[in-house]
Structure formats: C-alpha cells, structure tokens
Design an enzyme around this catalytic site. Structure first.
Site, PDB file in Angstrom:
ATOM      1  CB  CYS A 157      35.616  81.170  69.604  1.00 52.24           C
ATOM      2  SG  CYS A 157      36.517  82.612  70.192  1.00 52.24           S
ATOM      3  CB  CYS A 160      38.043  82.376  67.217  1.00 53.57           C
ATOM      4  SG  CYS A 160      38.533  81.943  68.888  1.00 53.57           S
TER       5      CYS A 160
END
Length: 232
Positions: A157, A160
């Site tokens: 991600c 992230c």
C-alpha cells in the site's frame, strides 16, 4: 432459473450505465453467481492465495509481464470485473484496461468490503495462514489508560508507506504518553472484518478500550497530532 434471470438483469443494468465503472459488494455477489463472469484479482499471488473471490483469476498489477500475459486470455467482448484489497490498484488496472478496449468495472471496495460483509472466499492456503491477533488480544492491547494509536497498513500500500515515517516520528516524539501498535491488514483479516476496515491506511485512537477517533486514508502529521492533543 429465476435467480439466473435476476443475475442477467443485474449484469445488464450494471454494464449498460454510461460512464459507470464501479460495482458494489451486493452486485459482485450476484455477478459471481454467473459461471461465465470474468473476474480479475490484481493483487499479488501471495495475497490471492490468502483468499480471493470465487471464480477470480489472478493478474498481479505490480508485475506487468505477468499481468499482460493474464490479460491476453480475457475476452474483450464480455464485461470484466476487477478488484484488489481496497480499490487503489484495481482503479489503476481499470484505467489501463479500458484504454485497451475492455468493458471494465471496478469493484472498488475490494477484499476489505467483501470480508467486512462476511462473504465467502476461496483460500487454498487458509490452513497454513496465521490467524493474526484475536479480538481478545487486540482488546487487551487497546485497554491501556494511555493513548493507543493503532495503524492498519500493508506492505504493498503506497499511502501506507508514505504514512509510515509520520507514525515513526510520532512514536519517537511521544513515547512517554502514546503507545503505537502497527498491524498488517493481510495478516489480521479477522480483525479487519470485525473493525470494519475498508480502506488503508486505517488509524484508530484508543484510551481505556474506547475508540476516541478513527481515520481512513493518508493523513498529515499535524492532523494526527491535533487529535492526540485534543484528547490528552
């Protein structure tokens, strides 16, 4: 017969909307009832093995050679339903495939929505998968009288990874008053379902076991600190 007719009507209504490129969990549930439906999972092979939608074919968006090879086997004359974990990669793949002439519909909720809705998934390697934290263990970790900041993320991600140094800085600067817990969403599927995590990164702020604040998606350090100082 009646169910097949309903599925056919649903697919026509989904595919017939001009400019419509997304489907939701309820629509996907009906779509997979059609054995001829083309469903493409653009996550990594490891994620796919950990659990995927019935009838889905894996084509890792991040591995272009593998992705293009899988796409060659698809029928451009039929609708194509694409998903990932939470919509980021599937949107990129959708944009590309539409440019290639496919009729593509992005299940933007992805596996997070699917699991949150308690839908069935195929998981060949489920027996060897770690169950992650139990709800009891999670509750114990968040029961502290100090502030507890929980960060759900994933290695693939991008937002992230962008948020990671921010969380690291907060943990270092406020180590005396704030406890930071980092959890991989792929390794804690049961928790993501229980906590209704539908987008990554996901932040939760706890004190004495109660959720004081929650946020989905990328966020600045200043915005996080504002929430922390308001609750101290």
């Amino acid at each position: 017969m009646r169910r097949l007719v309903l599925v056919a009507i649903l697919m026509l209504s989904v595919c017939g909307l001009q400019g419509q490129q997304k489907v939701d969990t309820e629509q996907m549930e009906a779509i997979i009832a059609n054995p001829q439906a083309q469903i493409l999972d653009v996550r990594t092979p490891q994620e796919f093995e950990g659990g995927h939608l019935p009838q889905a074919v894996n084509a890792d968006w991040k591995n272009q050679q593998s992705f293009l090879k899988a796409v060659e086997q698809l029928d451009k004359t039929e609708p194509l339903y694409v998903y990932c974990l939470s919509g980021g990669r599937s949107q990129q793949a959708t944009d590309y495939l539409i440019d290639q002439g496919f009729k593509v519909y992005n299940y933007s909720g992805g596996m997070l929505d699917w699991r949150a809705s308690d839908q069935p998934e195929v998981s060949p390697s489920q027996a060897s998968q770690s169950a992650g934290l139990s709800t009891e263990q999670y509750d114990a970790l968040t029961a502290s009288s100090d502030l507890v900041l929980v960060n759900f993320s994933a290695t693939w991600c991008a937002p992230c990874q962008e948020l990671k140094p921010v969380i690291d800085e907060i943990e270092k600067e406020y180590s005396q008053t704030i406890k930071v817990i980092r959890l991989d969403a792929d390794e804690n599927k049961s928790l993501t379902r229980v906590l209704n995590v539908r987008e990554l990164p996901q932040l939760f702020l706890y004190q004495n076991g109660e959720i004081l604040w929650a946020h989905q998606g990328l966020i600045t350090k200043e915005a996080i600190l504002k929430q922390l100082t308001q609750t101290q």
